[in-house]
Motif scaffolding. Structure first.
Motif, PDB file in Angstrom:
ATOM      1  N   ASP A 190       0.803  -1.219   0.000  1.00  0.00           N
ATOM      2  CA  ASP A 190       0.000   0.000   0.000  1.00  0.00           C
ATOM      3  C   ASP A 190       0.838   1.272   0.000  1.00  0.00           C
ATOM      4  O   ASP A 190       0.307   2.356  -0.265  1.00  0.00           O
ATOM      5  CB  ASP A 190      -0.909   0.013   1.239  1.00  0.00           C
ATOM      6  CG  ASP A 190      -1.789  -1.217   1.317  1.00  0.00           C
ATOM      7  OD1 ASP A 190      -2.630  -1.391   0.416  1.00  0.00           O
ATOM      8  OD2 ASP A 190      -1.622  -2.015   2.268  1.00  0.00           O
ATOM      9  N   PHE A 191       2.134   1.150   0.293  1.00  0.00           N
ATOM     10  CA  PHE A 191       2.975   2.349   0.319  1.00  0.00           C
ATOM     11  C   PHE A 191       4.444   1.961   0.239  1.00  0.00           C
ATOM     12  O   PHE A 191       4.829   0.826   0.534  1.00  0.00           O
ATOM     13  CB  PHE A 191       2.728   3.178   1.585  1.00  0.00           C
ATOM     14  CG  PHE A 191       3.037   2.460   2.877  1.00  0.00           C
ATOM     15  CD1 PHE A 191       4.319   2.474   3.426  1.00  0.00           C
ATOM     16  CD2 PHE A 191       2.044   1.764   3.557  1.00  0.00           C
ATOM     17  CE1 PHE A 191       4.601   1.811   4.611  1.00  0.00           C
ATOM     18  CE2 PHE A 191       2.315   1.102   4.745  1.00  0.00           C
ATOM     19  CZ  PHE A 191       3.602   1.124   5.276  1.00  0.00           C
ATOM     20  N   THR A 192       5.262   2.927  -0.170  1.00  0.00           N
ATOM     21  CA  THR A 192       6.709   2.763  -0.182  1.00  0.00           C
ATOM     22  C   THR A 192       7.343   4.139  -0.297  1.00  0.00           C
ATOM     23  O   THR A 192       6.642   5.150  -0.438  1.00  0.00           O
ATOM     24  CB  THR A 192       7.171   1.852  -1.333  1.00  0.00           C
ATOM     25  OG1 THR A 192       8.559   1.519  -1.147  1.00  0.00           O
ATOM     26  CG2 THR A 192       6.996   2.525  -2.688  1.00  0.00           C
ATOM     27  N   VAL A 193       8.669   4.199  -0.236  1.00  0.00           N
ATOM     28  CA  VAL A 193       9.390   5.445  -0.494  1.00  0.00           C
ATOM     29  C   VAL A 193      10.146   5.299  -1.806  1.00  0.00           C
ATOM     30  O   VAL A 193      10.730   4.253  -2.089  1.00  0.00           O
ATOM     31  CB  VAL A 193      10.361   5.812   0.649  1.00  0.00           C
ATOM     32  CG1 VAL A 193       9.593   6.239   1.892  1.00  0.00           C
ATOM     33  CG2 VAL A 193      11.319   4.676   0.974  1.00  0.00           C
ATOM     34  N   LEU A 194      10.117   6.366  -2.616  1.00  0.00           N
ATOM     35  CA  LEU A 194      10.783   6.375  -3.915  1.00  0.00           C
ATOM     36  C   LEU A 194      11.582   7.663  -4.062  1.00  0.00           C
ATOM     37  O   LEU A 194      11.127   8.736  -3.657  1.00  0.00           O
ATOM     38  CB  LEU A 194       9.761   6.277  -5.048  1.00  0.00           C
ATOM     39  CG  LEU A 194       8.897   5.009  -5.097  1.00  0.00           C
ATOM     40  CD1 LEU A 194       7.819   5.149  -6.163  1.00  0.00           C
ATOM     41  CD2 LEU A 194       9.755   3.774  -5.357  1.00  0.00           C
ATOM     42  N   THR A 195      12.767   7.549  -4.653  1.00  0.00           N
ATOM     43  CA  THR A 195      13.608   8.720  -4.844  1.00  0.00           C
ATOM     44  C   THR A 195      13.138   9.539  -6.042  1.00  0.00           C
ATOM     45  O   THR A 195      12.343   9.081  -6.868  1.00  0.00           O
ATOM     46  CB  THR A 195      15.074   8.310  -5.065  1.00  0.00           C
ATOM     47  OG1 THR A 195      15.148   7.403  -6.169  1.00  0.00           O
ATOM     48  CG2 THR A 195      15.656   7.656  -3.830  1.00  0.00           C
ATOM     49  N   ALA A 196      13.670  10.768  -6.125  1.00  0.00           N
ATOM     50  CA  ALA A 196      13.332  11.657  -7.238  1.00  0.00           C
ATOM     51  C   ALA A 196      13.668  10.982  -8.561  1.00  0.00           C
ATOM     52  O   ALA A 196      14.725  10.387  -8.727  1.00  0.00           O
ATOM     53  CB  ALA A 196      14.096  12.972  -7.102  1.00  0.00           C
ATOM     54  N   GLY A 197      12.783  11.106  -9.505  1.00  0.00           N
ATOM     55  CA  GLY A 197      12.914  10.415 -10.783  1.00  0.00           C
ATOM     56  C   GLY A 197      12.048   9.176 -10.777  1.00  0.00           C
ATOM     57  O   GLY A 197      11.119   9.047 -11.582  1.00  0.00           O
ATOM     58  N   MET A 198      12.313   8.265  -9.862  1.00  0.00           N
ATOM     59  CA  MET A 198      11.478   7.077  -9.731  1.00  0.00           C
ATOM     60  C   MET A 198      10.090   7.446  -9.219  1.00  0.00           C
ATOM     61  O   MET A 198       9.100   6.799  -9.572  1.00  0.00           O
ATOM     62  CB  MET A 198      12.137   6.066  -8.797  1.00  0.00           C
ATOM     63  CG  MET A 198      13.386   5.413  -9.368  1.00  0.00           C
ATOM     64  SD  MET A 198      13.092   4.507 -10.908  1.00  0.00           S
ATOM     65  CE  MET A 198      12.038   3.179 -10.316  1.00  0.00           C
ATOM     66  N   ASP A 199      10.003   8.493  -8.394  1.00  0.00           N
ATOM     67  CA  ASP A 199       8.683   8.918  -7.924  1.00  0.00           C
ATOM     68  C   ASP A 199       7.818   9.402  -9.085  1.00  0.00           C
ATOM     69  O   ASP A 199       6.608   9.163  -9.127  1.00  0.00           O
ATOM     70  CB  ASP A 199       8.810  10.003  -6.847  1.00  0.00           C
ATOM     71  CG  ASP A 199       9.554  11.251  -7.325  1.00  0.00           C
ATOM     72  OD1 ASP A 199      10.096  11.244  -8.451  1.00  0.00           O
ATOM     73  OD2 ASP A 199       9.615  12.232  -6.554  1.00  0.00           O
ATOM     74  N   LEU A 200       8.452  10.038 -10.073  1.00  0.00           N
ATOM     75  CA  LEU A 200       7.698  10.538 -11.224  1.00  0.00           C
ATOM     76  C   LEU A 200       7.149   9.395 -12.068  1.00  0.00           C
ATOM     77  O   LEU A 200       6.083   9.519 -12.680  1.00  0.00           O
ATOM     78  CB  LEU A 200       8.588  11.444 -12.071  1.00  0.00           C
ATOM     79  CG  LEU A 200       9.120  12.694 -11.358  1.00  0.00           C
ATOM     80  CD1 LEU A 200      10.080  13.453 -12.259  1.00  0.00           C
ATOM     81  CD2 LEU A 200       7.977  13.593 -10.914  1.00  0.00           C
ATOM     82  N   VAL A 201       7.878   8.288 -12.111  1.00  0.00           N
ATOM     83  CA  VAL A 201       7.360   7.099 -12.790  1.00  0.00           C
ATOM     84  C   VAL A 201       6.073   6.643 -12.102  1.00  0.00           C
ATOM     85  O   VAL A 201       5.076   6.307 -12.760  1.00  0.00           O
ATOM     86  CB  VAL A 201       8.407   5.964 -12.782  1.00  0.00           C
ATOM     87  CG1 VAL A 201       7.836   4.702 -13.433  1.00  0.00           C
ATOM     88  CG2 VAL A 201       9.680   6.401 -13.501  1.00  0.00           C
ATOM     89  N   ALA A 202       6.090   6.661 -10.764  1.00  0.00           N
ATOM     90  CA  ALA A 202       4.901   6.279 -10.008  1.00  0.00           C
ATOM     91  C   ALA A 202       3.748   7.256 -10.247  1.00  0.00           C
ATOM     92  O   ALA A 202       2.591   6.846 -10.387  1.00  0.00           O
ATOM     93  CB  ALA A 202       5.229   6.211  -8.516  1.00  0.00           C
ATOM     94  N   PHE A 203       4.067   8.542 -10.316  1.00  0.00           N
ATOM     95  CA  PHE A 203       3.020   9.538 -10.535  1.00  0.00           C
ATOM     96  C   PHE A 203       2.379   9.353 -11.910  1.00  0.00           C
ATOM     97  O   PHE A 203       1.164   9.529 -12.072  1.00  0.00           O
ATOM     98  CB  PHE A 203       3.587  10.951 -10.404  1.00  0.00           C
ATOM     99  CG  PHE A 203       4.194  11.259  -9.065  1.00  0.00           C
ATOM    100  CD1 PHE A 203       3.924  10.464  -7.950  1.00  0.00           C
ATOM    101  CD2 PHE A 203       5.057  12.331  -8.908  1.00  0.00           C
ATOM    102  CE1 PHE A 203       4.489  10.737  -6.713  1.00  0.00           C
ATOM    103  CE2 PHE A 203       5.623  12.619  -7.678  1.00  0.00           C
ATOM    104  CZ  PHE A 203       5.347  11.820  -6.583  1.00  0.00           C
ATOM    105  N   ASP A 204       3.189   8.996 -12.907  1.00  0.00           N
ATOM    106  CA  ASP A 204       2.643   8.730 -14.242  1.00  0.00           C
ATOM    107  C   ASP A 204       1.670   7.555 -14.223  1.00  0.00           C
ATOM    108  O   ASP A 204       0.782   7.457 -15.078  1.00  0.00           O
ATOM    109  CB  ASP A 204       3.776   8.424 -15.226  1.00  0.00           C
ATOM    110  CG  ASP A 204       4.525   9.672 -15.675  1.00  0.00           C
ATOM    111  OD1 ASP A 204       4.030  10.788 -15.412  1.00  0.00           O
ATOM    112  OD2 ASP A 204       5.603   9.527 -16.287  1.00  0.00           O
ATOM    113  N   MET A 205       1.843   6.666 -13.241  1.00  0.00           N
ATOM    114  CA  MET A 205       0.969   5.498 -13.119  1.00  0.00           C
ATOM    115  C   MET A 205      -0.269   5.799 -12.281  1.00  0.00           C
ATOM    116  O   MET A 205      -1.101   4.922 -12.066  1.00  0.00           O
ATOM    117  CB  MET A 205       1.756   4.338 -12.503  1.00  0.00           C
ATOM    118  CG  MET A 205       2.940   3.887 -13.349  1.00  0.00           C
ATOM    119  SD  MET A 205       4.072   2.759 -12.469  1.00  0.00           S
ATOM    120  CE  MET A 205       3.020   1.326 -12.261  1.00  0.00           C
TER     121      MET A 205
END
Length: 349
Positions: free
Chosen positions: A201-216
């Motif tokens: 249900d949750f995790t931490v993602l670094t800058a760049g990888m977080d944007l991949v998640a936001f696109d999803m």
């Protein structure tokens, strides 16, 4: 991994610079130290580069200096032939360092603190990232912190920086970390995959990888990098038993790292840097660029010193009483800074 590399000065058949740490400490700081090490490196380079296996426990923009140093041949410039050995999480990297399989590695500072407190002879000699680079990202069905109670979250491995950041984020959101379940899933790609399939249900993602998640379609509940909180995220660490007779190799590795950082920090090199990074981290170019620029402007330093407040924050949170100075040695970088090493590289393309 090439057999025998890490044990023979991390270097197989190459001739190893056998300048001990004790010898280094008897040499005056600054230019004099740089001159002695330069002569040692010149002797080694005349006989070919020293092979070195270097571990890396993450696969994100924290590791850019090593990728650039390798691809721009800065390691070779300073007498090293480096193979980057990837590990799924800091615990596995620490185990490899303790066993002598890799004598130097890029990994979380929290992993070094855990290992050294257990008597493993590891120490940080550079601090790659000195603040939280994470977004706390949640599943699409979670819109408030209260919904995290009873939820499952993914970390890389227990004891590492991702676990530390996750627990810190939960606390900042008013959630007791005891009220959630944390699963060891691995690197950010694996954690994002688990989030996308609903396994967590949750995790931490670094800058760049977080944007991949936001696109999803996923959203952040907390942007940790916006908080004014010192935190030693990632470091370059050495096995101190090995380093006693291989200080010149450590020095060469850090010279290549500083050279990479000078290249990275120069805005004129942005396009070239992104092209190289994309071969290692093949995410959407727009996301990579946005993440890289954040890292370049806020996280990367030419001389990446380990920070005392960042180490002390980890120790204080874990209720550990050892002094921060037990866990790091900034003297290698200090010698380079005293010799104004980066200034000799600033005009390099």
């Amino acid at each position: 991994m090439r057999p025998g590399n890490a044990h023979a000065a991390g270097g197989g058949s190459g001739v190893s610079p056998r300048l001990s740490r004790r010898q280094l400490l008897t040499i005056p700081a600054g230019a004099a130290l740089a001159e002695v090490l330069a002569k040692t490196r010149a002797s080694v380079q005349a006989q070919g580069p020293t092979r070195l296996d270097a571990g890396m426990s993450f696969f994100n923009l924290d590791g850019v200096s090593a990728w650039i140093a390798q691809d721009k041949r800065f390691f070779e410039k300073y007498g090293l032939s480096v193979t980057i050995v990837n590990f799924q999480g800091g615990a596995k990297a620490v185990a490899a360092m303790a066993a002598g399989d890799v004598p130097i590695a890029l990994l979380g500072a929290a992993d070094i603190i855990n290992a050294r407190s257990r008597g493993v002879p590891l120490q940080a000699v550079a601090g790659l990232i000195n603040k939280f680079p994470f977004d706390f990202v949640v599943g699409k069905n979670i819109t408030t912190p209260a919904q995290l109670r009873g939820a499952k979250g993914a970390i890389s491995s227990f004891g590492g920086s991702s676990e530390f950041a996750t627990r810190f984020a939960l606390t900042k959101l008013g959630i007791n970390p005891q009220d959630v379940t944390l699963l060891q899933v691995g690197d950010e790609g694996s954690r994002l995959a688990a989030l996308s399939t609903g396994q967590i249900d949750f995790t931490v993602l670094t800058a760049g990888m977080d944007l991949v998640a936001f696109d999803m379609g996923f959203k952040p509940l907390l942007r940790l990098y916006t908080l004014d909180q010192p935190f030693q995220q990632t470091v370059i660490a050495i096995n101190t038993a090995w380093a006693k007779t291989h200080s010149a190799i450590v020095d060469s590795f850090l010279r290549a790292t500083v050279a990479a950082n000078v290249f990275i920090k120069n805005p004129l090199n942005t396009a070239a840097a992104l092209a190289l990074i994309h071969t290692h981290l093949p995410i959407k170019e727009a996301n990579l660029k946005q993440g890289f620029l954040l890292y370049r402007d806020q996280f990367y330093s030419v001389y990446p010193f380990v920070t005392v407040p960042g180490i002390e924050f980890i120790l204080r949170t874990r209720k550990m009483e050892q002094p921060a100075t037990d866990f790091y040695d900034n003297s290698y970088l200090q010698a380079l800074q005293d010799a104004n090493f980066a200034a000799t590289l600033a005009k390099s393309p």
